[in-house]
Design a protein around this motif. Sequence first.
Motif, PDB file in Angstrom:
ATOM      1  N   VAL A 238       0.880  -1.177   0.000  1.00 30.07           N
ATOM      2  CA  VAL A 238       0.000   0.000   0.000  1.00 30.07           C
ATOM      3  C   VAL A 238       0.918   1.228   0.000  1.00 30.07           C
ATOM      4  O   VAL A 238       2.102   1.119   0.298  1.00 30.07           O
ATOM      5  CB  VAL A 238      -0.952   0.015   1.222  1.00 30.07           C
ATOM      6  N   SER A 248      -4.154   3.262  -0.760  1.00 30.46           N
ATOM      7  CA  SER A 248      -3.722   2.029  -1.388  1.00 30.46           C
ATOM      8  C   SER A 248      -3.454   2.271  -2.862  1.00 30.46           C
ATOM      9  O   SER A 248      -4.179   3.002  -3.524  1.00 30.46           O
ATOM     10  CB  SER A 248      -4.816   0.971  -1.256  1.00 30.46           C
ATOM     11  N   THR A 251      -6.612   0.810  -4.534  1.00 25.02           N
ATOM     12  CA  THR A 251      -7.935   1.412  -4.431  1.00 25.02           C
ATOM     13  C   THR A 251      -7.888   2.866  -4.916  1.00 25.02           C
ATOM     14  O   THR A 251      -8.907   3.461  -5.190  1.00 25.02           O
ATOM     15  CB  THR A 251      -8.457   1.405  -2.985  1.00 25.02           C
ATOM     16  N   LEU A 261     -10.310   5.955   2.282  1.00 27.08           N
ATOM     17  CA  LEU A 261     -10.317   4.507   2.106  1.00 27.08           C
ATOM     18  C   LEU A 261     -11.741   3.974   2.206  1.00 27.08           C
ATOM     19  O   LEU A 261     -12.504   4.377   3.072  1.00 27.08           O
ATOM     20  CB  LEU A 261      -9.466   3.839   3.191  1.00 27.08           C
ATOM     21  N   ASN A 265     -13.501  -2.113   0.664  1.00 25.39           N
ATOM     22  CA  ASN A 265     -12.230  -2.532   0.058  1.00 25.39           C
ATOM     23  C   ASN A 265     -11.253  -3.028   1.104  1.00 25.39           C
ATOM     24  O   ASN A 265     -10.536  -4.005   0.902  1.00 25.39           O
ATOM     25  CB  ASN A 265     -11.583  -1.362  -0.685  1.00 25.39           C
ATOM     26  N   THR A 266     -11.212  -2.301   2.225  1.00 24.05           N
ATOM     27  CA  THR A 266     -10.304  -2.666   3.305  1.00 24.05           C
ATOM     28  C   THR A 266     -10.647  -4.064   3.811  1.00 24.05           C
ATOM     29  O   THR A 266      -9.776  -4.916   3.991  1.00 24.05           O
ATOM     30  CB  THR A 266     -10.405  -1.631   4.448  1.00 24.05           C
ATOM     31  N   ARG A 269      -9.781  -6.704   1.158  1.00 24.12           N
ATOM     32  CA  ARG A 269      -8.351  -6.933   1.059  1.00 24.12           C
ATOM     33  C   ARG A 269      -7.916  -7.894   2.183  1.00 24.12           C
ATOM     34  O   ARG A 269      -7.177  -8.851   1.958  1.00 24.12           O
ATOM     35  CB  ARG A 269      -7.565  -5.637   1.179  1.00 24.12           C
ATOM     36  N   LYS A 303      -4.940   2.376   9.253  1.00 21.24           N
ATOM     37  CA  LYS A 303      -6.086   2.728   8.388  1.00 21.24           C
ATOM     38  C   LYS A 303      -6.510   1.566   7.500  1.00 21.24           C
ATOM     39  O   LYS A 303      -7.613   1.525   6.993  1.00 21.24           O
ATOM     40  CB  LYS A 303      -5.720   3.911   7.496  1.00 21.24           C
ATOM     41  N   TYR A 304      -5.586   0.668   7.293  1.00 22.79           N
ATOM     42  CA  TYR A 304      -5.883  -0.478   6.427  1.00 22.79           C
ATOM     43  C   TYR A 304      -6.356  -1.703   7.202  1.00 22.79           C
ATOM     44  O   TYR A 304      -6.561  -2.762   6.624  1.00 22.79           O
ATOM     45  CB  TYR A 304      -4.639  -0.858   5.626  1.00 22.79           C
ATOM     46  N   VAL A 338       0.274  -4.269   3.841  1.00 18.79           N
ATOM     47  CA  VAL A 338      -0.641  -4.938   4.766  1.00 18.79           C
ATOM     48  C   VAL A 338      -0.326  -6.427   4.658  1.00 18.79           C
ATOM     49  O   VAL A 338      -0.185  -6.956   3.561  1.00 18.79           O
ATOM     50  CB  VAL A 338      -2.115  -4.699   4.361  1.00 18.79           C
TER      51      VAL A 338
END
Length: 393
Positions: A238, A248, A251, A261, A265-266, A269, A303-304, A338
């Motif tokens: 990312v 990312s 994304t 974000l 999606n998070t 993933r 954040k991910y 990540v």
Amino acid sequence: MKLAMIGFGQAGGKIVDRFLEYDDRTNSGIVRAAIAVNSAKADLIGLDRIPEENRVLIGQARVKGHGVGADNELGAEIAEEDIDEVQNAIDSIPTHEVDAFLVVSGMGGGTGSGGAPVLAKHLKRIYTIPVYGLGVLPGTDEGGIYTLNAARSFQTFVREVDNLLVFDNDSWRQTGESVEGGYEKINEEIVKRFGVLFGAGEVGEGQEVAESVVDSSEIINTLSGGGVSTVGYASEEVELNTSGGLLSRFTGGDGGGDDGLDAANTTNRITSLVRKAALGRLTLPCEIEGTERALLVLSGPSKYLNRKGIERGRKWLEEETGSMEVRGGDFPRGEPEVSAAILLSGVTNVPRIKRLQQVAIEAQDNMDDIQEESDENLEELVEDDEDELEPLF
Ligand code: GDP
């Protein structure tokens, strides 16, 4: 989680050395103390980071610093004879600040193959903290004696530790590489996987606190109950964006939310990383169904990481393994990737070990036959046909 690492033999020492380098590089603080034990002086000198006073040469009276030459019975004997010297080095480390011991060795050689189980047995008698093993299986191309050594060391090591984490050189070797260059890469893979796992829960000052933190007791509980463990791992890059937030590469900036974000999606993933980690190459290849306990660690920029993704990943692992004891949590780190690391503890369906044992038994039978034959041949050579000659005494 803070570990006292003891590398036994050449592979063990090199891997612990590499863990120290990883610790420095990532600031993960998992190696509270590092010791190397060997019967070969040259191997101890070749280490980079383990402090010199923590390098213990054993078996000097027997092998004079030259190693045991893949004789693991001799490796076990000298470890027993010189265990006090190893204990002296351990006495100098603050064991009250340590969560567990990790004894690391290549199981196919001599010194570590024989000595690591002896040390594990000794440590378990003296200390109340867990004693884990990290055992490396030899490549299948290394030959019969290494396979036999590994099969016997494996049996003994599993019995003597609280849990044996296994790494199989065979499934990680790459063709066309020099052995040394190959080990460099393999050792990096080893420390990355086990580093992320043991690093979870070691939140340093100034680091972000995890949403659902993994702490050392969860690692210990996952490993408790003994047996054999394997680790799966997958990661995705990312990127940091210019405004200081994190975006990312995949994304882009098209997601919603304050930090750009998209929560879906998070979550997606994370769930796909968990699947890749569990179904991809494990440190010891095995069937994951039937695993007794598992631990999922999601690491990366906070954040991910989200609770929903981790929860989904955990549920999926429960279904795949059939285990009711699957723990999970996050490990926020400032690195631009990540990753999912999965510890599968108490695996029992491991065809690789069954094959190793078969080849070991064949090697053992062959060696016995050859020994018998060569005894007969020598007798035939030395004795005269009619038995007319007398030896001197
Ligand atoms: P010892 O010094 O007598 O304990 O034996 P070694 O540690 O040299 O070798 C034991 C086995 O470990 C070998 O058969 C290899 O399979 C493996 N090995 C040796 N060096 C390395 C290394 O740097 N990394 C890894 N992953 N395996 C190694």
